[in-house]
Motif scaffolding. Structure first.
Motif, PDB file in Angstrom:
ATOM      1  N   ASP A   1       6.371  -6.592  -2.378  1.00 50.30           N
ATOM      2  CA  ASP A   1       7.521  -6.220  -1.704  1.00 50.30           C
ATOM      3  C   ASP A   1       8.865  -6.445  -2.410  1.00 50.30           C
ATOM      4  O   ASP A   1       9.078  -7.732  -2.415  1.00 50.30           O
ATOM      5  N   PRO A   2       9.648  -6.014  -2.993  1.00 50.58           N
ATOM      6  CA  PRO A   2      10.608  -6.071  -3.907  1.00 50.58           C
ATOM      7  C   PRO A   2      11.805  -6.710  -3.044  1.00 50.58           C
ATOM      8  O   PRO A   2      12.283  -7.621  -3.947  1.00 50.58           O
ATOM      9  N   TYR A   3      11.894  -6.771  -2.058  1.00 53.12           N
ATOM     10  CA  TYR A   3      13.142  -7.467  -1.346  1.00 53.12           C
ATOM     11  C   TYR A   3      12.550  -8.808  -0.442  1.00 53.12           C
ATOM     12  O   TYR A   3      13.405  -9.367   0.464  1.00 53.12           O
ATOM     13  N   HIS A   4      11.217  -9.336  -0.741  1.00 56.32           N
ATOM     14  CA  HIS A   4      10.924 -10.366   0.075  1.00 56.32           C
ATOM     15  C   HIS A   4      11.574 -11.550  -0.559  1.00 56.32           C
ATOM     16  O   HIS A   4      11.696 -11.858  -1.476  1.00 56.32           O
ATOM     17  N   PRO A   5      12.325 -12.494   0.423  1.00 56.66           N
ATOM     18  CA  PRO A   5      13.007 -13.501  -0.138  1.00 56.66           C
ATOM     19  C   PRO A   5      12.263 -14.784  -0.533  1.00 56.66           C
ATOM     20  O   PRO A   5      12.736 -15.219  -1.592  1.00 56.66           O
ATOM     21  N   PHE A   6      10.778 -14.617  -0.319  1.00 58.11           N
ATOM     22  CA  PHE A   6      10.218 -15.737  -1.079  1.00 58.11           C
ATOM     23  C   PHE A   6       9.426 -15.405  -2.416  1.00 58.11           C
ATOM     24  O   PHE A   6       8.851 -16.224  -3.064  1.00 58.11           O
ATOM     25  N   ARG A   7       9.915 -14.197  -2.916  1.00 52.99           N
ATOM     26  CA  ARG A   7       9.700 -13.923  -4.407  1.00 52.99           C
ATOM     27  C   ARG A   7      10.385 -14.748  -4.968  1.00 52.99           C
ATOM     28  O   ARG A   7      10.207 -15.004  -6.462  1.00 52.99           O
ATOM     29  N   PHE A   8      11.694 -15.250  -4.725  1.00 47.03           N
ATOM     30  CA  PHE A   8      12.536 -16.014  -5.666  1.00 47.03           C
ATOM     31  C   PHE A   8      12.964 -15.184  -6.694  1.00 47.03           C
ATOM     32  O   PHE A   8      12.820 -15.866  -8.018  1.00 47.03           O
ATOM     33  N   ALA A   9      13.209 -13.895  -6.625  1.00 50.06           N
ATOM     34  CA  ALA A   9      13.359 -13.070  -7.892  1.00 50.06           C
ATOM     35  C   ALA A   9      14.902 -13.565  -8.501  1.00 50.06           C
ATOM     36  O   ALA A   9      15.726 -13.646  -7.877  1.00 50.06           O
ATOM     37  N   VAL A  10      14.855 -13.004  -9.890  1.00 51.22           N
ATOM     38  CA  VAL A  10      16.367 -13.074 -10.454  1.00 51.22           C
ATOM     39  C   VAL A  10      16.692 -11.798 -10.901  1.00 51.22           C
ATOM     40  O   VAL A  10      16.083 -10.772 -10.975  1.00 51.22           O
ATOM     41  N   ASP A  11      17.853 -11.785 -11.062  1.00 47.68           N
ATOM     42  CA  ASP A  11      18.644 -10.609 -11.922  1.00 47.68           C
ATOM     43  C   ASP A  11      17.955 -10.212 -13.016  1.00 47.68           C
ATOM     44  O   ASP A  11      17.288 -11.080 -13.819  1.00 47.68           O
ATOM     45  N   GLU A  12      17.698  -8.952 -13.281  1.00 47.77           N
ATOM     46  CA  GLU A  12      17.270  -8.447 -14.650  1.00 47.77           C
ATOM     47  C   GLU A  12      17.595  -9.091 -15.867  1.00 47.77           C
ATOM     48  O   GLU A  12      16.834  -9.607 -16.662  1.00 47.77           O
ATOM     49  N   LYS A  13      18.835  -9.386 -15.923  1.00 45.79           N
ATOM     50  CA  LYS A  13      19.464 -10.084 -17.177  1.00 45.79           C
ATOM     51  C   LYS A  13      18.918 -11.236 -17.280  1.00 45.79           C
ATOM     52  O   LYS A  13      18.526 -11.893 -18.429  1.00 45.79           O
ATOM     53  N   GLU A  14      18.976 -12.192 -16.095  1.00 44.59           N
ATOM     54  CA  GLU A  14      18.424 -13.505 -16.160  1.00 44.59           C
ATOM     55  C   GLU A  14      16.941 -13.606 -16.510  1.00 44.59           C
ATOM     56  O   GLU A  14      16.450 -14.604 -17.225  1.00 44.59           O
ATOM     57  N   ALA A  15      16.286 -12.628 -16.189  1.00 44.33           N
ATOM     58  CA  ALA A  15      14.761 -12.570 -16.181  1.00 44.33           C
ATOM     59  C   ALA A  15      14.346 -12.661 -17.402  1.00 44.33           C
ATOM     60  O   ALA A  15      13.502 -13.100 -18.062  1.00 44.33           O
ATOM     61  N   LEU A  16      15.022 -11.492 -18.285  1.00 46.02           N
ATOM     62  CA  LEU A  16      14.758 -11.320 -19.848  1.00 46.02           C
ATOM     63  C   LEU A  16      15.216 -12.535 -20.481  1.00 46.02           C
ATOM     64  O   LEU A  16      14.562 -12.876 -21.515  1.00 46.02           O
ATOM     65  N   ALA A  17      16.453 -13.395 -20.161  1.00 46.08           N
ATOM     66  CA  ALA A  17      16.813 -14.579 -20.922  1.00 46.08           C
ATOM     67  C   ALA A  17      15.472 -15.536 -20.615  1.00 46.08           C
ATOM     68  O   ALA A  17      15.174 -16.265 -21.650  1.00 46.08           O
ATOM     69  N   LYS A  18      15.000 -15.695 -19.481  1.00 41.99           N
ATOM     70  CA  LYS A  18      14.180 -16.861 -19.166  1.00 41.99           C
ATOM     71  C   LYS A  18      12.651 -16.407 -19.905  1.00 41.99           C
ATOM     72  O   LYS A  18      12.202 -17.355 -20.406  1.00 41.99           O
ATOM     73  N   ILE A  19      12.559 -15.057 -20.074  1.00 39.63           N
ATOM     74  CA  ILE A  19      11.420 -14.524 -20.864  1.00 39.63           C
ATOM     75  C   ILE A  19      11.476 -14.824 -22.509  1.00 39.63           C
ATOM     76  O   ILE A  19      10.583 -15.288 -23.205  1.00 39.63           O
ATOM     77  N   PHE A  20      12.800 -14.262 -22.554  1.00 34.93           N
ATOM     78  CA  PHE A  20      12.908 -14.334 -24.345  1.00 34.93           C
ATOM     79  C   PHE A  20      12.880 -15.673 -24.922  1.00 34.93           C
ATOM     80  O   PHE A  20      12.677 -15.866 -26.187  1.00 34.93           O
ATOM     81  N   GLN A  21      13.469 -16.520 -24.369  1.00 33.64           N
ATOM     82  CA  GLN A  21      13.970 -18.004 -24.772  1.00 33.64           C
ATOM     83  C   GLN A  21      12.520 -18.507 -25.474  1.00 33.64           C
ATOM     84  O   GLN A  21      12.538 -18.974 -26.661  1.00 33.64           O
ATOM     85  N   PRO A  22      11.589 -18.760 -24.506  1.00 30.88           N
ATOM     86  CA  PRO A  22      10.208 -19.330 -24.974  1.00 30.88           C
ATOM     87  C   PRO A  22       9.647 -18.403 -26.274  1.00 30.88           C
ATOM     88  O   PRO A  22       9.067 -18.758 -27.041  1.00 30.88           O
TER      89      PRO A  22
END
Length: 216
Positions: free
Chosen positions: A80-101
């Motif tokens: 469910d893309p809009y479920h609040p308990f996913r605690f999803a982040v914006d695409e740019k923040e997500a890429l930064a979170k994945i790319f750093q490690p």
């Protein structure tokens, strides 16, 4: 003094660090459908030269503005893309979170770049590259088009190309209830990739041993 250099992941894949990636989306078009989940598994090489899982990183991603939602895709991955308990982040923040490690691992293991490992990776790299372009990311640690495909490798080694069947053929368990989450599929793909690489290493060692025996 040792008669050979210690195992090196940097030398094993011509300077590339294989990073296993799984992406869940809201459809099949990288330009129109949203990247909803991404997980990466970073392997390392132990002192025996065997590849093993080292790190797992993942995040839920908010759909980019105007993204299309395919009901069939969402039914398949149960997101469910809009479920609040996913605690999803914006695409740019997500890429930064994945790319750093990933960048840190590339540097730590003396590699030159990461290379995406996936099960049918054309899908994953197309969505990853589309997100990179949308967000204007300048330092993508992954090679932009080269990949390692565990579907092809599994077909060669185990005679299976479907992820669930290949994983089981490699001797691991598969849970259909957990499947199609980015973290679970990435972990299972990583186990499969490591098993194939390690099996090849052992076969090469046996071949060398047999060859040495012939010439003694």
């Amino acid at each position: 003094m040792p008669d050979h250099d210690p195992p090196s992941l940097a030398r094993r894949f011509r300077g590339y660090l294989p990073v296993i990636v799984d992406i869940e989306t809201s459809g099949l078009s990288p330009s129109e459908h949203a990247l909803l989940e991404i997980a990466v598994v970073i392997p390392e090489m132990n002192s025996d030269g065997d590849l093993q899982i080292s790190e797992i990183h993942s995040t839920h991603v908010k759909p980019f503005p105007g993204a299309r939602m395919d009901p069939a895709a969402l039914s398949f991955n149960r997101i469910d893309p809009y479920h609040p308990f996913r605690f999803a982040v914006d695409e740019k923040e997500a890429l930064a979170k994945i790319f750093q490690p990933v960048r840190a691992a590339v540097k730590r293991m003396a590699c030159t770049r990461a290379i995406l490992v996936g099960h049918n990776p054309a899908f994953d790299i197309s969505f990853l590259n589309a997100a990179v372009a949308r967000c204007g990311v300048k330092r993508n640690p992954f090679h932009p088009f080269s990949t390692f495909d565990t579907a092809t490798l599994s077909g060669l080694v185990y005679g299976q190309t479907v992820l669930a069947k290949a994983v089981q053929a490699a001797g691991f368990e598969w849970n259909n209830e957990e499947a199609h989450s980015a973290v679970y599929d990435a972990q299972q793909t990583a186990r499969l990739f490591c098993a194939i690489v390690n099996r090849w290493k052992d076969l090469v060692a046996i071949e060398k041993s047999n060859a040495n025996g012939l010439f003694r």
